[in-house]
Design an enzyme around this catalytic site. Sequence first.
Site, PDB file in Angstrom:
ATOM      1  N   CYS A 126      -2.202 -33.511  65.100  1.00  0.00           N
ATOM      2  CA  CYS A 126      -1.697 -32.849  63.808  1.00  0.00           C
ATOM      3  C   CYS A 126      -2.499 -31.804  63.372  1.00  0.00           C
ATOM      4  CB  CYS A 126      -1.285 -33.673  62.672  1.00  0.00           C
ATOM      5  SG  CYS A 126       0.268 -34.806  63.373  1.00  0.00           S
ATOM      6  N   HIS A 161      -0.085 -29.613  56.413  1.00  0.00           N
ATOM      7  CA  HIS A 161       0.489 -30.336  57.689  1.00  0.00           C
ATOM      8  C   HIS A 161       1.860 -31.088  57.310  1.00  0.00           C
ATOM      9  CE1 HIS A 161       1.705 -32.473  61.303  1.00  0.00           C
ATOM     10  NE2 HIS A 161       1.307 -33.612  60.708  1.00  0.00           N
ATOM     11  N   ASN A 173       8.501 -33.554  61.430  1.00  0.00           N
ATOM     12  CA  ASN A 173       6.877 -33.170  61.789  1.00  0.00           C
ATOM     13  C   ASN A 173       6.861 -32.744  63.174  1.00  0.00           C
ATOM     14  OD1 ASN A 173       4.165 -33.711  62.618  1.00  0.00           O
ATOM     15  ND2 ASN A 173       4.079 -35.719  61.699  1.00  0.00           N
TER      16      ASN A 173
HETATM   17  N1  ACO Z   1      15.025 -46.829  58.192  1.00  0.00           N
HETATM   18  C1  ACO Z   1      15.269 -47.956  57.359  1.00  0.00           C
HETATM   19  N2  ACO Z   1      14.255 -48.581  56.821  1.00  0.00           N
HETATM   20  C2  ACO Z   1      12.979 -48.421  57.459  1.00  0.00           C
HETATM   21  C3  ACO Z   1      12.502 -47.338  58.397  1.00  0.00           C
HETATM   22  C4  ACO Z   1      13.909 -46.558  58.646  1.00  0.00           C
HETATM   23  N3  ACO Z   1      13.346 -45.279  59.553  1.00  0.00           N
HETATM   24  N4  ACO Z   1      11.698 -47.430  58.655  1.00  0.00           N
HETATM   25  C5  ACO Z   1      10.998 -48.437  58.085  1.00  0.00           C
HETATM   26  N5  ACO Z   1      11.961 -49.182  57.422  1.00  0.00           N
HETATM   27  C6  ACO Z   1      11.784 -50.326  56.424  1.00  0.00           C
HETATM   28  C7  ACO Z   1      10.761 -51.353  56.845  1.00  0.00           C
HETATM   29  O1  ACO Z   1      11.057 -52.210  58.141  1.00  0.00           O
HETATM   30  C8  ACO Z   1      10.354 -51.946  55.589  1.00  0.00           C
HETATM   31  O2  ACO Z   1      11.767 -53.146  55.524  1.00  0.00           O
HETATM   32  P1  ACO Z   1      11.081 -54.378  54.778  1.00  0.00           P
HETATM   33  O3  ACO Z   1      10.813 -54.239  53.541  1.00  0.00           O
HETATM   34  O4  ACO Z   1      12.366 -55.232  54.970  1.00  0.00           O
HETATM   35  O5  ACO Z   1       9.843 -54.984  55.757  1.00  0.00           O
HETATM   36  C9  ACO Z   1      10.856 -50.969  54.585  1.00  0.00           C
HETATM   37  O6  ACO Z   1      11.584 -49.979  55.353  1.00  0.00           O
HETATM   38  C10 ACO Z   1       9.503 -50.542  53.966  1.00  0.00           C
HETATM   39  O7  ACO Z   1       8.743 -49.971  54.821  1.00  0.00           O
HETATM   40  P2  ACO Z   1       7.453 -49.520  54.455  1.00  0.00           P
HETATM   41  O8  ACO Z   1       6.656 -49.066  55.829  1.00  0.00           O
HETATM   42  O9  ACO Z   1       6.907 -49.999  53.157  1.00  0.00           O
HETATM   43  O10 ACO Z   1       7.791 -47.878  54.003  1.00  0.00           O
HETATM   44  P3  ACO Z   1       6.835 -46.893  53.559  1.00  0.00           P
HETATM   45  O11 ACO Z   1       7.594 -46.398  51.969  1.00  0.00           O
HETATM   46  O12 ACO Z   1       5.413 -47.075  53.751  1.00  0.00           O
HETATM   47  O13 ACO Z   1       7.552 -45.744  54.371  1.00  0.00           O
HETATM   48  C11 ACO Z   1       6.849 -44.435  56.428  1.00  0.00           C
HETATM   49  C12 ACO Z   1       7.289 -45.725  55.953  1.00  0.00           C
HETATM   50  C13 ACO Z   1       7.695 -43.204  56.037  1.00  0.00           C
HETATM   51  C14 ACO Z   1       6.353 -44.434  57.727  1.00  0.00           C
HETATM   52  C15 ACO Z   1       5.464 -44.057  55.483  1.00  0.00           C
HETATM   53  O14 ACO Z   1       4.625 -45.185  55.685  1.00  0.00           O
HETATM   54  C16 ACO Z   1       4.639 -42.731  56.063  1.00  0.00           C
HETATM   55  O15 ACO Z   1       5.217 -41.657  55.923  1.00  0.00           O
HETATM   56  N6  ACO Z   1       3.530 -43.058  56.315  1.00  0.00           N
HETATM   57  C17 ACO Z   1       2.942 -41.862  57.264  1.00  0.00           C
HETATM   58  C18 ACO Z   1       3.500 -41.496  58.616  1.00  0.00           C
HETATM   59  C19 ACO Z   1       2.989 -40.186  59.058  1.00  0.00           C
HETATM   60  O16 ACO Z   1       3.095 -39.296  58.335  1.00  0.00           O
HETATM   61  N7  ACO Z   1       2.763 -40.308  60.351  1.00  0.00           N
HETATM   62  C20 ACO Z   1       2.485 -39.116  61.041  1.00  0.00           C
HETATM   63  C21 ACO Z   1       1.331 -38.393  60.313  1.00  0.00           C
HETATM   64  S1  ACO Z   1       0.083 -38.007  61.529  1.00  0.00           S
HETATM   65  C22 ACO Z   1       0.687 -37.119  62.563  1.00  0.00           C
HETATM   66  O17 ACO Z   1       1.625 -36.170  62.333  1.00  0.00           O
HETATM   67  C23 ACO Z   1       0.295 -37.132  64.092  1.00  0.00           C
END
Ligand code: ACO
Length: 351
Positions: free
Chosen positions: A128, A278, A308
């Site tokens: 990214c 980004h 993304n």
């Molecule tokens: N749909 C439904 N539920 C989901 C999903 C989904 N797609 N994904 C995770 N969950 C669930 C989890 O299993 C968890 O369930 P649990 O509470 O029963 O254990 C619950 O939702 C909460 O999960 P968290 O991981 O705590 O959710 P969070 O609010 O942290 O959001 C996310 C997760 C969106 C992935 C976030 O952490 C994020 O955006 N992180 C950055 C990711 C990113 O930007 N990556 C790429 C950047 S770098 C690049 O571009 C190469």
Amino acid sequence: MIRTQILGLGSYVPDRVVTNSELPFLNDRHERQETQQSETNDEWIAKRTGIRERRYVPNDGSVATSDLALQAAKRAIADANLEPGEIDCIILGTLSPDIHFPGTAVFLQKKLGIADRNCACFDIRQQCSAFVYGLQMADAFIKTGMYKRVLLVGAELHSHSLDYSTRGRDVMVLFGDGAGAVVLGPQETDDPRAGVMYTAAHADGNGAMDLYLKIFDIAKAPYVDYDARDREQNQAKYPQMDGKRVFLNAVRGMVMSTQAALAKTGLSWDDIAWFVPHQANLRINEKVVEVAKIPADKVLNTIQFYGNTTAATVPLTIDYWRQQGKVKRGDRILASVFGSGFTWGAAIFTF
Ligand code: ACO
């Protein structure tokens, strides 16, 4: 004094729109099934990421990453009023190369019809952050006179390498396919603020395994030792992510690099027309805007409808908002990026 100027800009996304409502019904070939394949839904995705839809290429083998790059590159070259044969350097950022080697830039060179021309081809692997890293390289090449017409492309084909089961849902919902490109060249000027004014690129390898896609392990023989069709064994072929660590580091990296860009150039937000972060997650960008006190009306996002697209997000977003009439020639842009590695950085340039 020679400074680097953006001569042209172009972008491309495939036609197929995949909404959050359709996504849970897709199988691993991203074909719609009668029954739900993964436990996710529009409400969760929209609330946690801001994404509503993304674009996917066809699954029939007709489109590779270099084809996405080609469309964006042709548009950028035409926008610069140049012919492909005038490009003497290609820098291509992607984490989804056509094949393992050679790099995708040479496939793009061939598809542009300039394989027999004297044109250096680089692939860069900063995910990214590739646009800012590539801009820094291009700027150095142009200022030293090494190359005169540099094509910088970010292109990604994510839709074929995502885990469409519940296990992969945290990553799968984030990514889309697309490409963005700029053509850069020299400009003789005494204005120290002209063209590419500032670039900074950073990395912290401690985060390398917080967001990665393994596929193989070259230290081992055989270096691919799983059945790619076996759901229990095949996780090496899908991206793995510690979402929370990525989130926290992304906010920190983008805030710090944005603040440093202003401090080191002596500019303020009054001097910047647009902030282009980004596009990883709308919540990351909202946090960056809040912490770095960025004027909200200067922020450009496209994650809501493209997801993304990693290396493509910055040029894709600038081009989208140019087409909407917001971004204009001569506008000064501050771009800030963060990606797998971890890598991050920022750039200030006049479009
Ligand atoms: N749909 C439904 N539920 C989901 C999903 C989904 N797609 N994904 C995770 N969950 C669930 C989890 O299993 C968890 O369930 P649990 O509470 O029963 O254990 C619950 O939702 C909460 O999960 P968290 O991981 O705590 O959710 P969070 O609010 O942290 O959001 C996310 C997760 C969106 C992935 C976030 O952490 C994020 O955006 N992180 C950055 C990711 C990113 O930007 N990556 C790429 C950047 S770098 C690049 O571009 C190469």
